[in-house]
Design an enzyme around this catalytic site. Structure first.
Site, PDB file in Angstrom:
ATOM      1  N   LYS A  58      -6.613  -4.895  -3.088  1.00  0.00           N
ATOM      2  CA  LYS A  58      -7.199  -5.634  -1.962  1.00  0.00           C
ATOM      3  C   LYS A  58      -8.240  -4.765  -1.259  1.00  0.00           C
ATOM      4  O   LYS A  58      -7.967  -3.630  -0.893  1.00  0.00           O
ATOM      5  CB  LYS A  58      -6.103  -6.086  -0.983  1.00  0.00           C
ATOM      6  CG  LYS A  58      -5.299  -4.968  -0.353  1.00  0.00           C
ATOM      7  CD  LYS A  58      -4.242  -5.556   0.560  1.00  0.00           C
ATOM      8  CE  LYS A  58      -3.469  -4.522   1.326  1.00  0.00           C
ATOM      9  NZ  LYS A  58      -4.239  -3.584   2.135  1.00  0.00           N
ATOM     10  N   ASP A 111       0.792  -1.244   0.000  1.00  0.00           N
ATOM     11  CA  ASP A 111       0.000   0.000   0.000  1.00  0.00           C
ATOM     12  C   ASP A 111       0.823   1.292   0.000  1.00  0.00           C
ATOM     13  O   ASP A 111       0.459   2.264   0.695  1.00  0.00           O
ATOM     14  CB  ASP A 111      -0.964   0.007   1.203  1.00  0.00           C
ATOM     15  CG  ASP A 111      -1.953  -1.137   1.161  1.00  0.00           C
ATOM     16  OD1 ASP A 111      -1.905  -1.953   0.217  1.00  0.00           O
ATOM     17  OD2 ASP A 111      -2.774  -1.239   2.093  1.00  0.00           O
ATOM     18  N   LYS A 158      -7.735  -5.101   4.799  1.00  0.00           N
ATOM     19  CA  LYS A 158      -6.421  -4.686   5.310  1.00  0.00           C
ATOM     20  C   LYS A 158      -5.385  -5.755   4.962  1.00  0.00           C
ATOM     21  O   LYS A 158      -4.238  -5.448   4.663  1.00  0.00           O
ATOM     22  CB  LYS A 158      -6.483  -4.457   6.824  1.00  0.00           C
ATOM     23  CG  LYS A 158      -7.493  -3.398   7.255  1.00  0.00           C
ATOM     24  CD  LYS A 158      -7.229  -2.047   6.626  1.00  0.00           C
ATOM     25  CE  LYS A 158      -8.200  -0.987   7.140  1.00  0.00           C
ATOM     26  NZ  LYS A 158      -8.153   0.237   6.313  1.00  0.00           N
ATOM     27  N   GLN A 166       8.344 -14.466  20.877  1.00  0.00           N
ATOM     28  CA  GLN A 166       8.129 -15.908  21.089  1.00  0.00           C
ATOM     29  C   GLN A 166       8.714 -16.748  19.950  1.00  0.00           C
ATOM     30  O   GLN A 166       8.048 -17.626  19.396  1.00  0.00           O
ATOM     31  CB  GLN A 166       6.634 -16.200  21.240  1.00  0.00           C
ATOM     32  CG  GLN A 166       5.987 -15.434  22.398  1.00  0.00           C
ATOM     33  CD  GLN A 166       4.507 -15.699  22.494  1.00  0.00           C
ATOM     34  OE1 GLN A 166       4.082 -16.777  22.913  1.00  0.00           O
ATOM     35  NE2 GLN A 166       3.710 -14.726  22.109  1.00  0.00           N
ATOM     36  N   CYS A 213      -2.151  -2.603   7.660  1.00  0.00           N
ATOM     37  CA  CYS A 213      -2.137  -3.528   6.511  1.00  0.00           C
ATOM     38  C   CYS A 213      -0.893  -4.413   6.456  1.00  0.00           C
ATOM     39  O   CYS A 213      -0.967  -5.555   5.977  1.00  0.00           O
ATOM     40  CB  CYS A 213      -2.313  -2.740   5.222  1.00  0.00           C
ATOM     41  SG  CYS A 213      -3.976  -2.061   5.089  1.00  0.00           S
ATOM     42  N   THR A 241       0.483   0.686   6.530  1.00  0.00           N
ATOM     43  CA  THR A 241       1.097   1.092   7.764  1.00  0.00           C
ATOM     44  C   THR A 241       1.455  -0.175   8.537  1.00  0.00           C
ATOM     45  O   THR A 241       0.810  -1.205   8.390  1.00  0.00           O
ATOM     46  CB  THR A 241       0.166   1.978   8.636  1.00  0.00           C
ATOM     47  OG1 THR A 241      -1.016   1.244   8.968  1.00  0.00           O
ATOM     48  CG2 THR A 241      -0.214   3.251   7.923  1.00  0.00           C
TER      49      THR A 241
END
Ligand code: C5J
Length: 228
Positions: free
Chosen positions: A131, A26, A134, A204, A164, A160
């Site tokens: 699209k 984007d 998002k 993680q 997205c 951002t």
């Protein structure tokens, strides 16, 4: 060609160029230039413009290496049949998706503001995905396109970070892709959201994916002898 390894967080990221796409989320005038959707929501768009040179350097190196490039645009049909009212009715009530803005209708396909900024414009042979969501996989058929090309790894840039980009990385993770986000090639209107998103994505043991500065990718490509 042997796999390429680069220093990344939380540990080294390894990919085969032939099975990896550079994804640029984007980087559209609507988000980056004054007068677009981003600014109408009250955001300082200059924060996003600052990452353009770093994105250009990676794009040039990736193209030189012969890697697949994929651009996305957050984009709705002119009749807005792919824009749920729940999405359209949020944000600035003065200027919503589909309304006439300074660069044409906001987030509508074909409008000037909906185009990718000239500095990162797609070239022939690159994939461009419109699209409505998002995330880049929602209602786009993109997974099938990438599968047909044997893509297993995705290197992300774009805006951002926490909207997205993060949504697309999470969708990618659930579909089995190994994703890397280039830290200085993504930005948010809210710097603390960017920082938090980077931490969440790589927490993680790379629960969603890896992050690395673009310099690490550029030197790995140069060391592999595939880009200057
Ligand atoms: C937003 C995006 N922030 N591309 N879109 O609405 O992140």
């Amino acid at each position: 060609m042997s796999p390429i390894t680069l220093h990344a967080n939380p540990f080294a990221y390894r990919f085969a160029l032939a099975h990896t796409a550079l994804v640029i989320i984007d980087m559209q005038r609507d988000f980056i230039e004054p007068g677009g959707f981003g600014e109408t929501l009250g955001n300082n768009v200059s924060l996003l413009e600052a990452i353009v040179p770093a994105c250009q350097a990676v794009l040039a190196a990736w193209r030189a290496a012969g890697g697949l490039v994929l651009h996305t645009r957050e984009s709705h049909r002119p009749d807005l049949s792919d824009c749920p009212p729940a999405k359209r009715l949020r944000g600035n009530p003065q200027l919503r998706i589909g309304d006439a803005g300074p660069m044409g209708r906001i987030l509508v396909a074909g409008e000037p503001g909906n185009q990718i900024i000239p500095a990162l414009a797609p070239v022939a042979g690159e994939i461009v995905v419109d699209k409505p969501g998002k995330g880049m996989f929602y209602a786009t058929g993109l997974h099938e396109t990438l599968q047909a090309r044997g893509i297993t790894h995705l290197v992300f840039m774009g805006v951002t970070t926490e909207v997205c980009v993060q949504t697309s990385m999470r969708e990618a993770n659930d579909r089995g892709y190994d994703s890397l986000l280039l830290e200085d090639c993504t930005e948010s209107y809210f710097p603390h959201f960017k920082a938090a998103a980077l931490e969440m994505l790589r927490a993680q043991g790379a629960i969603v994916g890896w992050t690395a500065p673009s310099a690490a990718l550029l030197s790995a490509l140069a060391d592999a002898g595939v880009a200057a």
